[in-house]
Enzyme design. Structure first.
Site, PDB file in Angstrom:
ATOM      1  N   GLU A  93      22.565  35.403  25.027  1.00  0.00           N
ATOM      2  CA  GLU A  93      21.548  35.766  23.885  1.00  0.00           C
ATOM      3  C   GLU A  93      21.481  36.997  23.405  1.00  0.00           C
ATOM      4  OE1 GLU A  93      19.661  33.637  22.719  1.00  0.00           O
ATOM      5  OE2 GLU A  93      19.693  31.956  23.836  1.00  0.00           O
ATOM      6  N   GLU A 151      31.070  29.136  45.293  1.00  0.00           N
ATOM      7  CA  GLU A 151      30.014  30.190  45.611  1.00  0.00           C
ATOM      8  C   GLU A 151      30.367  30.783  46.925  1.00  0.00           C
ATOM      9  OE1 GLU A 151      26.141  28.473  47.861  1.00  0.00           O
ATOM     10  OE2 GLU A 151      26.302  27.710  45.912  1.00  0.00           O
TER      11      GLU A 151
END
Length: 321
Positions: free
Chosen positions: A102, A133
């Site tokens: 963004e 992860e």
């Protein structure tokens, strides 16, 4: 991006140890009072969930001093040309990628200035990559691909505060001299301890046991909003509360650009169009030509000299009246 680890080789004893760790985490706690929530009507479940969500801003508010200190450190480094890098797995990683993506349209940053790393690479945005992860080494390799420097800031994001990928990112970043921030939702987390700036937003157990995309995810989103937005304010990407570095890449943003110039200057539509034409559509420059009464090239020179800060450039503008 490096490859993910091989097939699971975790032993029963290791699973037992992990289960014991999870049972100590607030974000994983079971809430017996909600054990029959599936028997309630939809409106009542929605009310309960809404009530849960209302607690999140207060939990974030309790950590504002730590958040502000992390922002100041980040802005100082980015002013020297450093980057802001988010690193996480699963929901936490996706939130980092979202915040990073963004920044270019909102603040006209280069995509390389704010970067989101997710364990397992871009495909992990839409599909879980098993085992990614759990690898500190994967995080180190992903950061090495960026040629990390001491002017960069790395934010490890993990609701539990124990995710190896996020911890590994922070630990590796510290060896490169980068600023490190650890964002988690459990007190006394390994991630918080590994980072120079530990931000632990404790939102409590989730509505659905262990579903940390809920309150924990909301808390992380709020903190990431602050990290990027206030850092950009500190870097001069705004004028007051106006996004004067907005990148007009579509019709909506072109209309918004004109509105921002109008709000900042009160100028007529004709003058706004002339100013944007004289500055190749750069909102900040257009505002400076109107308020500072200078031409486009002079506006560009003044903004360069002020490090992109419009208020500082206006203070040095040689107004003719």
């Amino acid at each position: 991006m490096t490859s993910t680890p091989d097939a699971d080789t975790t032993t029963p004893d290791e699973y037992g140890e992990l289960r014991a760790q999870l049972e100590t985490l607030t974000t994983e706690a079971f809430r017996p009072e909600l054990a029959e929530i599936d028997r309630l009507d939809t409106l009542e479940i929605a009310r309960i969930m809404n009530g849960e969500d209302r607690s999140v801003p207060a939990a974030v508010g309790a950590r504002l001093p730590e958040i502000a200190a992390a922002i100041d450190g980040t802005a100082e480094r980015m002013a020297r040309g450093g980057r802001l890098v988010y690193a996480g797995a699963g929901t936490a990683g996706r939130l980092g990628v979202l915040d990073a993506s963004e920044c270019p349209p909102t603040f006209n940053t280069d995509p390389a200035e704010v970067v989101g790393l997710i364990a397992g690479g871009p495909s992990a945005m839409v599909k879980a990559v098993e085992g990614a992860e759990d690898s500190k080494e994967l995080a180190a390799a992903d950061l090495d691909a960026l040629d990390l420097t001491a002017d960069d800031t790395v934010v490890g994001i993990s609701a539990s505060g124990r995710t190896p990928y996020a911890i590994g990112a922070v630990e590796h970043a510290r060896t490169r001299g980068a600023l490190t921030i650890g964002l988690s939702c459990n007190a006394g987390s390994a991630l918080g301890a590994a980072a120079e700036h530990g931000i632990e937003v404790v939102v409590g157990p989730e509505l659905l046991t262990g579903s940390t995309r809920l309150k924990a995810g909301t808390a992380q989103k709020l903190v990431l909003n602050m990290l990027s937005t206030i850092t950009m304010i500190r870097l001069g990407k705004t004028y007051g509360n106006l996004m004067v570095d907005v990148r007009a890449s579509n019709e909506k943003l072109r209309a918004r650009s004109r509105r921002i110039v109008a709000l900042a200057t009160g100028a007529s539509d004709e003058d706004i169009e002339a100013a944007l034409a004289a500055t190749d559509g750069e909102v900040k420059n257009a505002i400076l030509t109107i308020l500072g009464q200078v031409d486009g090239p002079t506006a560009a020179t003044l903004l360069t000299a002020s490090g992109g800060h419009l208020r500082a450039a206006l203070a040095t503008a040689p107004r003719t009246t």
